[in-house]
Design an enzyme around this catalytic site. Structure first.
Site, mmCIF file in Angstrom:
data_model
loop_
_atom_site.group_PDB
_atom_site.id
_atom_site.type_symbol
_atom_site.label_atom_id
_atom_site.label_comp_id
_atom_site.label_asym_id
_atom_site.label_seq_id
_atom_site.Cartn_x
_atom_site.Cartn_y
_atom_site.Cartn_z
ATOM 1 N N ILE A 32 88.708 -0.706 -21.939
ATOM 2 C CA ILE A 32 87.808 -1.146 -20.980
ATOM 3 C C ILE A 32 88.465 -1.940 -19.686
ATOM 4 O O ILE A 32 89.133 -3.065 -20.161
ATOM 5 C CB ILE A 32 86.537 -1.896 -21.489
ATOM 6 C CG1 ILE A 32 85.907 -1.177 -22.466
ATOM 7 C CG2 ILE A 32 85.841 -2.603 -20.433
ATOM 8 C CD1 ILE A 32 84.931 -2.212 -23.424
ATOM 9 N N CYS A 33 88.505 -1.345 -18.690
ATOM 10 C CA CYS A 33 89.230 -2.104 -17.426
ATOM 11 C C CYS A 33 87.871 -2.708 -16.884
ATOM 12 O O CYS A 33 87.399 -1.937 -15.826
ATOM 13 C CB CYS A 33 89.691 -0.987 -16.708
ATOM 14 S SG CYS A 33 90.955 -1.791 -15.328
#
Length: 197
Positions: free
Chosen positions: A82-83
């Protein structure tokens, strides 16, 4: 050291309005409040709609002064990473697990292709949006749908029927796709037979 009193308070607060938000956080084991499992519903009006996405959450020793580490446990893209800026340098102790999960849910609604975790998905989003939507919908149906029995249904019949061509389009070898689908179809049939008796 993790502030476990705060974690317990956050868990109660988050789970209290589950019926409204659809967001839940539970310990992976009662003995370890530093390793949690969050769930978020797929945002309405997106290819993720109807899916329930599990997120593996690990709290570092410095929580809440350091951000939680989160990654998708439900397959959403190749890496599951997850960025999100609030999970990195924009974290604040004023944020909670629930606000972080709401931010992850918002990211599914409005991906950030200019700062991607998965460059292939970002390029697909920018260059061929319809293929991006089709792929995201396929992954949602295959990995995030919940059946009416409450059992995770990883491979619904509709997905099995249309998977071959889509999987090949995504670059998987045809022989691998065919053998995998045959195994999955047999497993699905066996499960349906067991549930009907």
């Amino acid at each position: 050291m993790v502030d476990f009193a705060r974690v317990q308070k956050e868990l109660q607060e988050c789970n209290r309005d589950f019926e409204v938000s659809g967001i839940r956080v539970v310990p992976k084991s009662e003995a370890n409040l530093a390793h949690l499992l969050g769930t978020i519903p797929g945002p309405i009006g997106t290819p993720y709609e109807g899916g329930t996405f599990k997120i593996d959450i690990t709290l570092p020793d410095g929580y809440p002064f350091e951000p939680p580490k989160m990654r998708f446990a439900t397959k959403v893209c190749q890496s599951g990473a997850i960025c999100l800026d609030i999970l990195k340098d924009q974290w604040s102790p004023a944020l909670t697990l629930k606000t972080a999960l709401l931010s992850v849910q918002a990211l599914l609604s409005a991906p950030e292709p200019d700062d991607p975790q998965d460059a292939v998905v970002a390029q697909q989003y920018l260059r061929d949006y319809q293929t991006f939507v089709g792929t995201a919908r396929y992954w949602t149906e295959a990995f995030a749908m919940i059946s009416s029995l409450g059992v995770e249904e990883k491979f619904p019949i509709s997905v099995i029927a249309s998977t071959g061509a889509k999987a090949c389009e995504m670059g998987f070898p045809e022989a691998l796709v065919r053998s995998t689908l045959e195994r999955l179809a047999r497993r699905k049939l066996a499960l349906e037979k067991l549930c009907s008796t």
